[in-house]
Design an enzyme around this catalytic site. Structure first.
Site, PDB file in Angstrom:
ATOM      1  N   HIS A   1       0.839  -1.205   0.000  1.00 39.44           N
ATOM      2  CA  HIS A   1       0.000   0.000   0.000  1.00 39.44           C
ATOM      3  C   HIS A   1       0.868   1.247   0.000  1.00 39.44           C
ATOM      4  O   HIS A   1       1.976   1.260   0.542  1.00 39.44           O
ATOM      5  CB  HIS A   1      -0.979   0.011   1.177  1.00 39.44           C
ATOM      6  CG  HIS A   1      -0.347  -0.016   2.540  1.00 39.44           C
ATOM      7  ND1 HIS A   1       0.010   1.131   3.219  1.00 39.44           N
ATOM      8  CD2 HIS A   1      -0.036  -1.041   3.365  1.00 39.44           C
ATOM      9  CE1 HIS A   1       0.513   0.811   4.403  1.00 39.44           C
ATOM     10  NE2 HIS A   1       0.505  -0.498   4.516  1.00 39.44           N
TER      11      HIS A   1
ATOM     12  N   ASP B   1      -0.079   4.395   1.162  1.00 39.85           N
ATOM     13  CA  ASP B   1      -0.297   5.360   2.236  1.00 39.85           C
ATOM     14  C   ASP B   1       0.506   4.996   3.483  1.00 39.85           C
ATOM     15  O   ASP B   1       0.919   3.852   3.657  1.00 39.85           O
ATOM     16  CB  ASP B   1      -1.782   5.448   2.588  1.00 39.85           C
ATOM     17  CG  ASP B   1      -2.336   4.143   3.137  1.00 39.85           C
ATOM     18  OD1 ASP B   1      -2.150   3.100   2.472  1.00 39.85           O
ATOM     19  OD2 ASP B   1      -2.950   4.151   4.224  1.00 39.85           O
TER      20      ASP B   1
ATOM     21  N   ASP C   1       6.560   1.303   6.302  1.00 38.28           N
ATOM     22  CA  ASP C   1       5.255   0.643   6.250  1.00 38.28           C
ATOM     23  C   ASP C   1       4.319   1.560   5.478  1.00 38.28           C
ATOM     24  O   ASP C   1       3.747   2.479   6.041  1.00 38.28           O
ATOM     25  CB  ASP C   1       4.747   0.405   7.678  1.00 38.28           C
ATOM     26  CG  ASP C   1       3.336  -0.145   7.746  1.00 38.28           C
ATOM     27  OD1 ASP C   1       2.856  -0.677   6.727  1.00 38.28           O
ATOM     28  OD2 ASP C   1       2.710  -0.016   8.813  1.00 38.28           O
TER      29      ASP C   1
ATOM     30  N   GLU D   1      -4.818   1.925   3.385  1.00 39.23           N
ATOM     31  CA  GLU D   1      -4.759   0.676   4.158  1.00 39.23           C
ATOM     32  C   GLU D   1      -4.756   0.965   5.644  1.00 39.23           C
ATOM     33  O   GLU D   1      -5.353   0.229   6.430  1.00 39.23           O
ATOM     34  CB  GLU D   1      -3.500  -0.105   3.758  1.00 39.23           C
ATOM     35  CG  GLU D   1      -3.401  -1.500   4.358  1.00 39.23           C
ATOM     36  CD  GLU D   1      -2.683  -1.554   5.702  1.00 39.23           C
ATOM     37  OE1 GLU D   1      -2.669  -2.634   6.321  1.00 39.23           O
ATOM     38  OE2 GLU D   1      -2.131  -0.510   6.132  1.00 39.23           O
ATOM     39  N   GLU D   2      -4.075   2.035   6.018  1.00 34.19           N
ATOM     40  CA  GLU D   2      -3.885   2.324   7.441  1.00 34.19           C
ATOM     41  C   GLU D   2      -5.145   2.839   8.130  1.00 34.19           C
ATOM     42  O   GLU D   2      -5.192   2.924   9.350  1.00 34.19           O
ATOM     43  CB  GLU D   2      -2.748   3.346   7.618  1.00 34.19           C
ATOM     44  CG  GLU D   2      -1.392   2.897   7.088  1.00 34.19           C
ATOM     45  CD  GLU D   2      -0.747   1.814   7.939  1.00 34.19           C
ATOM     46  OE1 GLU D   2      -1.404   1.318   8.882  1.00 34.19           O
ATOM     47  OE2 GLU D   2       0.413   1.453   7.652  1.00 34.19           O
TER      48      GLU D   2
ATOM     49  N   ASP E   1       4.098  -6.387   3.112  1.00 36.33           N
ATOM     50  CA  ASP E   1       3.691  -5.474   4.180  1.00 36.33           C
ATOM     51  C   ASP E   1       3.975  -6.029   5.569  1.00 36.33           C
ATOM     52  O   ASP E   1       3.265  -5.754   6.527  1.00 36.33           O
ATOM     53  CB  ASP E   1       2.191  -5.164   4.030  1.00 36.33           C
ATOM     54  CG  ASP E   1       1.753  -3.974   4.877  1.00 36.33           C
ATOM     55  OD1 ASP E   1       2.628  -3.223   5.352  1.00 36.33           O
ATOM     56  OD2 ASP E   1       0.535  -3.809   5.076  1.00 36.33           O
TER      57      ASP E   1
ATOM     58  N   HIS F   1       4.620   3.288  12.883  1.00 35.94           N
ATOM     59  CA  HIS F   1       3.519   4.151  13.327  1.00 35.94           C
ATOM     60  C   HIS F   1       3.949   5.125  14.415  1.00 35.94           C
ATOM     61  O   HIS F   1       3.108   5.747  15.059  1.00 35.94           O
ATOM     62  CB  HIS F   1       2.309   3.325  13.823  1.00 35.94           C
ATOM     63  CG  HIS F   1       1.662   2.496  12.763  1.00 35.94           C
ATOM     64  ND1 HIS F   1       0.491   1.797  12.972  1.00 35.94           N
ATOM     65  CD2 HIS F   1       2.029   2.236  11.480  1.00 35.94           C
ATOM     66  CE1 HIS F   1       0.157   1.149  11.868  1.00 35.94           C
ATOM     67  NE2 HIS F   1       1.086   1.408  10.953  1.00 35.94           N
TER      68      HIS F   1
END
Length: 480
Positions: A78, A80, A117, A147-148, A171, A455
């Protein structure tokens, strides 16, 4: 001349494209620019592509000579990223690129999340497609958006043009760990109506900071404190000593990131800051002792104001009661796989404006438990007279007992490194379950290089691990 911070580190092509991606803001919901860049890359390299209205992109690479009759291979990731930054970071992550750099061992971004990520998946796919010397079957690359924040891209993407049924998802965040199953999930929001009025009295700012934070799936079990829940406990203890009227509450940034900071401003009527600081000192001591949070800092400071537009004491008590009552963290463990979280939730974001909004990431590998937990949140909202909504629900990715792809990937890895990889199920969410429903019979395995603290602004991507994964991927495609 192009000023590249990642020039010279290997694999050169992968980090070239990764740095290009880092220069484009690409948080969830802000993906048009990066999607267009991927399409320009395709045009420049004579690669067929499809871009949809959501900004998802499909790329199609021709088979290398001698591989024309081999089954296509799907690569997936992904575009994003989770946007989080240090309080003193001047970057506007909606508009500015990342200040990416490296220390010889890790790639990281100064003051912000890195987006390894899952930008590293996109960069690897681009490097493979651009290099016409690498032997491989036809490649079909799925690059999704958002996705997040609920896998909205995977929900809406049209995969009818794909022929392959072997998919390598890129991922994951641990080298040598092959993921073959994951939890499903959803985002839930409780919306509590509140009213404000002019309230006069001493103003205090409360801050919870210095917590580790982290990924709400892979790190939810690591005994890390949730800043929003800590703030709820702090407010509850202070409320026992004096009437409170909250004017501001901001905690966390993303529902799928364990919040590491929270701030509240309130009118504490008839109080003195020393009384509040006594409560703070005791709670800080408890948090440091009960959690893996040696750097936890809780503080209270006088604000140079006398009152403000605040909630009533009754509304404030309701806010505190709601914060105290909602569940958070691990709810159950798998009975089949030792050490695997089965069901959890994370109170990721709290915001007070015209209403108080609490946003949760809910995860479970058992559909009935996921639904039961969502129903519990809905019931809790109803008890407090709050609204409730859900979005971004996605299914679990179920384990496939018969997987030729898994067998081939394990064999190739074992041959290259003299040891078998670890084959696991994880509690974090991946898009494989959703994509598998669109591609019947899909055989899928997820892999990735070593990353730390995703994150969070401490996110790091290991350079040597990225190189090894790239070499493994090239060898695997050669054998496919």
């Amino acid at each position: 001349m192009e000023n590249r911070k990642l020039a010279g580190i290997q694999p050169e092509a992968v980090f070239y494209y990764f740095e290009k991606l880092c220069a484009i803001p690409h948080g969830s919901g802000n993906t048009k620019a990066i999607s267009d860049y991927i399409c320009r890359f395709a045009l420049e390299n004579n690669i067929r592509y499809e871009q949809d209205a959501l900004n998802n992109v499909l790329l199609f690479g021709d088979a290398a000579p001698g591989y024309e009759d081999h089954e296509p291979v799907i690569l997936q990731g992904h575009m994003d990223m989770v946007c989080d930054k240090d309080e003193d970071c001047p970057l506007d992550m909606e508009k500015d690129g990342l200040d990416v750099t490296h220390d010889g061992e890790y790639v990281f971004a100064k003051g912000t999340t890195l987006g390894g990520d899952n930008g590293i998946a996109v960069a690897m796919a681009m490097a493979l497609l651009a290099d016409k010397t690498i032997p491989h079957p036809a490649l079909e690359v799925i690059i999704t958006v958002d996705e997040e924040t609920g896998m909205d891209g995977a929900v809406g993407i049209d995969l009818s043009s794909l022929q392959g049924r072997r998919m390598i998802n890129l991922d994951s965040e641990d080298e040598g760990v092959f993921t073959v199953s994951c939890a499903g999930g959803a985002r839930a929001t409780i919306d509590l109506p509140v009213s404000r009025r002019a309230v006069y009295g001493p103003c205090v700012k409360l801050t919870v900071e210095g917590l580790q934070g982290g990924h709400s799936g892979v790190e939810i079990h690591k005994n890390r404190a949730n800043a929003n829940k800590v703030m709820g406990e702090l407010l509850s203890r202070i409320q026992e000593l004096m009437p409170l009227c909250i004017t501001k509450f901001e905690g966390g940034a993303k529902d799928n990131a364990i919040p590491h900071t929270a701030q509240v401003t309130l009118v504490a009527m008839g109080s003195h800051i020393e009384r509040i600081n006594d409560v703070i000192a005791q709670l800080q001591k408890e948090i440091r002792e009960q959690y893996d949070e040696p750097n936890a800092v809780i503080s209270g400071d006088d604000v140079d104001a006398l009152g403000g537009n605040a909630l009533s004491t009754e509304n404030t008590a309701k806010v505190i009661g709601l914060l105290q009552s909602v569940p958070n963290g691990v709810e159950s463990w798998s009975q089949d796989i030792a050490g695997l979280v089965q069901t959890s939730l994370n109170l990721g974001v709290v915001r007070l404006d015209e209403s108080l909004k609490l946003t949760f990431a809910v995860r479970s590998s058992v559909e009935q438990e996921k639904r039961a937990l969502l129903n519990q949140l809905q019931d809790r909202a109803g008890f407090f007279g709050a609204g409730y909504s859900e979005k971004g629900e996605y299914p679990a990715w179920e384990y496939r007992k018969d997987s030729p792809l898994r067998e081939q990937m394990v064999e190739t890895y074992s041959k290259m490194y003299g040891k078998a990889p670890e084959v696991v199920a994880i509690h974090a969410g991946l898009e494989c379950g959703l994509l598998g429903k669109k591609l019947p019979g899909l055989d899928c395995v997820s892999i990735g290089p070593n990353m730390k603290d995703i994150h969070t602004s401490r996110e790091k991507l290991e350079i040597a691990s990225t190189k090894r994964l790239w070499e493994y991927l090239i060898e695997l495609l050669k054998e496919m």
